[in-house]
Design a protein around this motif. Sequence first.
Motif, PDB file in Angstrom:
ATOM      1  N   LEU A 209       0.829  -1.203   0.000  1.00 26.66           N
ATOM      2  CA  LEU A 209       0.000   0.000   0.000  1.00 26.66           C
ATOM      3  C   LEU A 209       0.860   1.248   0.000  1.00 26.66           C
ATOM      4  O   LEU A 209       1.818   1.356   0.779  1.00 26.66           O
ATOM      5  CB  LEU A 209      -0.900  -0.005   1.240  1.00 26.66           C
ATOM      6  CG  LEU A 209      -1.850   1.174   1.453  1.00 26.66           C
ATOM      7  CD1 LEU A 209      -2.918   1.208   0.358  1.00 26.66           C
ATOM      8  CD2 LEU A 209      -2.502   1.079   2.834  1.00 26.66           C
ATOM      9  N   TYR A 210       0.524   2.177  -0.857  1.00 21.64           N
ATOM     10  CA  TYR A 210       1.178   3.490  -0.886  1.00 21.64           C
ATOM     11  C   TYR A 210       0.688   4.318   0.298  1.00 21.64           C
ATOM     12  O   TYR A 210      -0.506   4.334   0.612  1.00 21.64           O
ATOM     13  CB  TYR A 210       0.809   4.182  -2.201  1.00 21.64           C
ATOM     14  CG  TYR A 210       1.325   5.587  -2.376  1.00 21.64           C
ATOM     15  CD1 TYR A 210       2.677   5.851  -2.489  1.00 21.64           C
ATOM     16  CD2 TYR A 210       0.425   6.656  -2.471  1.00 21.64           C
ATOM     17  CE1 TYR A 210       3.138   7.146  -2.685  1.00 21.64           C
ATOM     18  CE2 TYR A 210       0.880   7.946  -2.670  1.00 21.64           C
ATOM     19  CZ  TYR A 210       2.240   8.186  -2.784  1.00 21.64           C
ATOM     20  OH  TYR A 210       2.678   9.471  -2.979  1.00 21.64           O
ATOM     21  N   LEU A 211       1.611   5.019   0.943  1.00 22.29           N
ATOM     22  CA  LEU A 211       1.232   5.851   2.085  1.00 22.29           C
ATOM     23  C   LEU A 211       1.222   7.334   1.735  1.00 22.29           C
ATOM     24  O   LEU A 211       0.250   8.026   1.992  1.00 22.29           O
ATOM     25  CB  LEU A 211       2.167   5.575   3.263  1.00 22.29           C
ATOM     26  CG  LEU A 211       2.022   4.167   3.870  1.00 22.29           C
ATOM     27  CD1 LEU A 211       3.046   3.942   4.967  1.00 22.29           C
ATOM     28  CD2 LEU A 211       0.610   3.928   4.392  1.00 22.29           C
ATOM     29  N   ASP A 212       2.305   7.854   1.160  1.00 23.17           N
ATOM     30  CA  ASP A 212       2.311   9.264   0.766  1.00 23.17           C
ATOM     31  C   ASP A 212       3.512   9.545  -0.126  1.00 23.17           C
ATOM     32  O   ASP A 212       4.292   8.647  -0.449  1.00 23.17           O
ATOM     33  CB  ASP A 212       2.310  10.177   1.987  1.00 23.17           C
ATOM     34  CG  ASP A 212       1.501  11.462   1.743  1.00 23.17           C
ATOM     35  OD1 ASP A 212       1.368  11.872   0.572  1.00 23.17           O
ATOM     36  OD2 ASP A 212       1.008  12.049   2.708  1.00 23.17           O
ATOM     37  N   GLY A 213       3.670  10.827  -0.491  1.00 20.02           N
ATOM     38  CA  GLY A 213       4.668  11.196  -1.477  1.00 20.02           C
ATOM     39  C   GLY A 213       5.710  12.171  -1.004  1.00 20.02           C
ATOM     40  O   GLY A 213       6.445  11.904  -0.070  1.00 20.02           O
ATOM     41  N   PHE A 214       5.737  13.363  -1.613  1.00 24.54           N
ATOM     42  CA  PHE A 214       6.863  14.277  -1.430  1.00 24.54           C
ATOM     43  C   PHE A 214       7.017  14.758   0.008  1.00 24.54           C
ATOM     44  O   PHE A 214       8.091  15.219   0.397  1.00 24.54           O
ATOM     45  CB  PHE A 214       6.725  15.477  -2.371  1.00 24.54           C
ATOM     46  CG  PHE A 214       5.561  16.386  -2.058  1.00 24.54           C
ATOM     47  CD1 PHE A 214       5.745  17.507  -1.278  1.00 24.54           C
ATOM     48  CD2 PHE A 214       4.296  16.111  -2.555  1.00 24.54           C
ATOM     49  CE1 PHE A 214       4.692  18.353  -0.988  1.00 24.54           C
ATOM     50  CE2 PHE A 214       3.236  16.956  -2.271  1.00 24.54           C
ATOM     51  CZ  PHE A 214       3.428  18.074  -1.488  1.00 24.54           C
ATOM     52  N   VAL A 215       5.989  14.650   0.854  1.00 23.12           N
ATOM     53  CA  VAL A 215       6.111  15.074   2.257  1.00 23.12           C
ATOM     54  C   VAL A 215       6.768  13.993   3.118  1.00 23.12           C
ATOM     55  O   VAL A 215       7.053  14.218   4.290  1.00 23.12           O
ATOM     56  CB  VAL A 215       4.735  15.412   2.863  1.00 23.12           C
ATOM     57  CG1 VAL A 215       4.037  16.502   2.086  1.00 23.12           C
ATOM     58  CG2 VAL A 215       3.856  14.167   2.970  1.00 23.12           C
ATOM     59  N   SER A 216       7.007  12.829   2.555  1.00 24.61           N
ATOM     60  CA  SER A 216       7.435  11.671   3.326  1.00 24.61           C
ATOM     61  C   SER A 216       8.782  11.875   4.015  1.00 24.61           C
ATOM     62  O   SER A 216       9.704  12.483   3.460  1.00 24.61           O
ATOM     63  CB  SER A 216       7.511  10.432   2.422  1.00 24.61           C
ATOM     64  OG  SER A 216       6.253  10.151   1.864  1.00 24.61           O
TER      65      SER A 216
END
Length: 243
Positions: A209-216
Amino acid sequence: MNKFRLLLAALTVALVVRFGWHLYQMATQPAFISYRADLRRHQLRLYWKDERNRRFGSLEGLKKWLAAHQQKLVFAMNAGMFNPGYAPQGLFIEGSKVITPLDTTSGPGNFYLKPNGVLYLNTDTTAHICQTAAFRNDGQVAFATQSGPMLVVDGQIHPAFTRGSANRQIRNGVGILPNGHVLLAMSRTKISFYDFAEYFRQAGCRQALYLDGFVSRTYEHSSVQPQNDGDFGVIIGVTVPRR
């Protein structure tokens, strides 16, 4: 052997001088920061707010709170998307209590790229990932977070992902390994959804499952320079008792 070591040392110095220490590290480190959590040995759970209803926010905030509660943070990352008020987007269960409900609607953005899914941790210390449409709270769910899209579905890469896509971001996600361990990972550099999903698939995850992107951000205790910042909603953390 000594000549080889001298040559390797000289090459390392040359790369650092030519490209700088930061770029040298990027060139020589693994492409992903990752951790494999064995739930029989580690405590894995989700964190949003403390006992005073204050959001942990950053990895450093969670680390300090855990230390004050005699827990050592081993690994942590943001655990899903959130709204402008930092409340979890979609389902969030903490301590078997539903804090925000399951979101089965449709909309724009990564969260709604179907199938999306749910990571949940049961009271029997097992971890699971399923598609949102398949999630059922049978009363045994201790913690859960909803996000999207799914990266790997029944061993196959999400059908919407395209090999060679130019849509590249720092990404973090979670998968379940064949032995039941939980694989947490964040890319060190910008990566496409397809390549990120392929990382989990090659590791053996049938569901990821993907959780998040550029803020990671990712905290790794063993790192020379662990990331401690960020400004998140829910955080997933691996802990052991402090000695």
